[in-house]
Write an enzyme that holds these catalytic residues in place. Structure first.
Site, PDB file in Angstrom:
ATOM      1  N   THR A 127       0.815  -1.211   0.000  1.00 31.71           N
ATOM      2  CA  THR A 127       0.000   0.000   0.000  1.00 31.71           C
ATOM      3  C   THR A 127       0.851   1.264   0.000  1.00 31.71           C
ATOM      4  OG1 THR A 127      -1.689  -1.212   1.229  1.00 31.71           O
ATOM      5  CG2 THR A 127      -1.892   1.172   1.168  1.00 31.71           C
ATOM      6  N   GLU A 371      -6.407  -6.035   3.980  1.00 26.56           N
ATOM      7  CA  GLU A 371      -6.300  -7.186   3.066  1.00 26.56           C
ATOM      8  C   GLU A 371      -7.518  -7.308   2.145  1.00 26.56           C
ATOM      9  OE1 GLU A 371      -4.430 -10.800   4.098  1.00 26.56           O
ATOM     10  OE2 GLU A 371      -3.429  -9.994   5.853  1.00 26.56           O
ATOM     11  N   THR A 373     -10.826  -4.444   1.092  1.00 23.13           N
ATOM     12  CA  THR A 373     -12.014  -3.889   1.732  1.00 23.13           C
ATOM     13  C   THR A 373     -13.246  -4.733   1.435  1.00 23.13           C
ATOM     14  OG1 THR A 373     -12.566  -2.525  -0.193  1.00 23.13           O
ATOM     15  CG2 THR A 373     -11.067  -1.562   1.456  1.00 23.13           C
ATOM     16  N   SER A 374     -14.298  -4.473   2.176  1.00 26.11           N
ATOM     17  CA  SER A 374     -15.560  -5.184   1.913  1.00 26.11           C
ATOM     18  C   SER A 374     -16.030  -4.934   0.489  1.00 26.11           C
ATOM     19  CB  SER A 374     -16.629  -4.730   2.912  1.00 26.11           C
ATOM     20  OG  SER A 374     -16.295  -5.137   4.225  1.00 26.11           O
TER      21      SER A 374
END
Length: 387
Positions: A127, A371, A373-374
């Site tokens: 990231t 790890e 996002t929704s």
């Protein structure tokens, strides 16, 4: 019909880690959370138990287990302290696993013994301020000069990157570009091992986070950081693709951790509902409370079945990307919903930080973000449905 009962080996492991979590991890969790201190003594004992080596074969220093064994351990740790659980999850899934999956024999021999024994940790730097899910935004660059990679750029939110036992971080970096038929430019992204202490590599000040306060998380910067050309991990240009495969497995592990948190909230709420009295009865006597806890238990059970299924598919060599995404989605939402409901059951005490439900309330939100996002999980599921 499928059998979701654990065999004796898995059950023994789960029971052992549960006892460790209750007797070693839980008693010091509030203190480490309040002090934002890394639990070195706990991590050392986890290493002695072999938890960091669970999914690796014995020939590389592992315990000869599998990813489901790791997931069971994460669930039990996640019940009492998500910071400790994520330290294990990231140490294995993001630190050691890429070396095992994609490293040369020399890299495995150099790094895996310490990683699988828990005497060293490693982080994975993907990231960036403008990149994460969007690999095209990767700005960190690495160029090969005189058989050395020269790295410039920055990373953020990197777990296990700044402890005194952190050995290295693996970073994704643009190592070249190519022009596509439509005239657009495609970035070649590779992964490179950068040992801690490398000149030009700086571990910046730790974040002041909402939760996971005992987990080590830092931004990283690279200014003309030079490492040997042999520190390339895996095939050049396959860095992002390789990491995506690591993420698929990692989502099962995060789902297991989240399931543990969801179950921990059930356990705490149930205990409190039986102890706390109001209007002549313990509060669990009232349907407003008992139904809330029953729904919490249903969420935890559903989350557990979801990650069990994804892990079984992975171990059987079947496609599991979508099942891992569903498990991560369901379990992370269960953790967040259960933390909210458990806090409500506790009333004012649920708003006091030293109570486990308050920590779960602060800790669980990141489970819907880290790890993948929704929204990423929903995208993967929808894509599988042909949408």
């Amino acid at each position: 019909m499928p059998n979701f009962e654990l065999n004796d080996d898995y059950q023994d492991l789960s029971d052992m880690v549960r006892d460790f979590a209750d007797t070693v991890v839980a008693p010091v969790a509030a203190q480490h959370d309040a002090e934002h201190s890394f639990p070195y003594a706990v991590v050392a004992q986890m290493g002695e138990l072999g938890l960091f080596g669970l999914p690796f074969p014995e020939e590389v220093g592992g315990m000869g287990g599998d990813y489901f064994a790791l997931s069971l351990a994460l669930e039990q740790l996640g019940r009492v302290d998500q910071s400790v659980a994520i330290t294990l999850e990231a140490g294995v899934s993001l630190g050691a696993m890429p070396i095992y999956r994609f490293g040369t024999q020399a890299q495995q021999q150099q790094w895996l013994p310490a990683l699988t024994s828990g005497t060293a940790l490693a982080g994975f730097g993907l990231t960036e301020p403008d990149a994460g899910t969007d690999a095209g935004g990767t700005a960190t660059r690495a160029r090969l000069e005189n058989d050395q990679w020269v790295i410039d750029g920055s990373k953020q939110f990197i777990t296990n990157s700044g402890t005194s036992i952190t050995a290295f971080v693996i970073v994704t970096a643009v190592t070249g570009t190519s022009e596509l038929a439509d005239g657009s430019v495609k970035k070649e992204i590779s992964t490179i091992i950068v040992p801690n202490g490398t000149p030009g590599f700086t571990v910046e000040k730790a974040y002041n986070k909402v939760g996971w306060n005992a987990s080590d998380t830092h931004p990283l910067s690279f200014t003309q950081a030079k490492v040997p050309g042999g520190n390339l991990l895996g095939e050049r240009g396959r860095g992002y693709a390789n990491f995506l495969s690591i993420l698929d497995e990692g989502r099962i592990a995060i789902a297991a951790l989240a399931t543990g948190s969801a179950q921990g909230c059930v356990d705490e709420a149930l205990r409190y509902a039986k102890e706390r009295s109001a209007f002549g009865h313990n509060i669990g006597h009232y349907q407003g409370i008992s139904f809330k806890i029953a729904r919490m238990q249903a969420r935890a059970h559903t989350a557990r079945l979801a990650y069990y299924d994804a892990a079984a598919r992975m171990l059987a060599g079947k496609p599991f990307k979508t099942q891992a995404a569903m498990a991560k989605l369901v379990a992370s939402e269960a953790a967040m919903d259960n933390a909210r409901d458990a806090t409500q059951v506790f009333g004012g005490y649920g708003f006091i930080n030293e109570f486990p439900v308050a920590r779960h309330y602060r800790d669980s939100k990141i489970l819907e973000i880290g790890e993948g996002t929704s929204e990423v999980q929903l995208m993967l599921i929808a894509r599988e449905l042909g949408l």
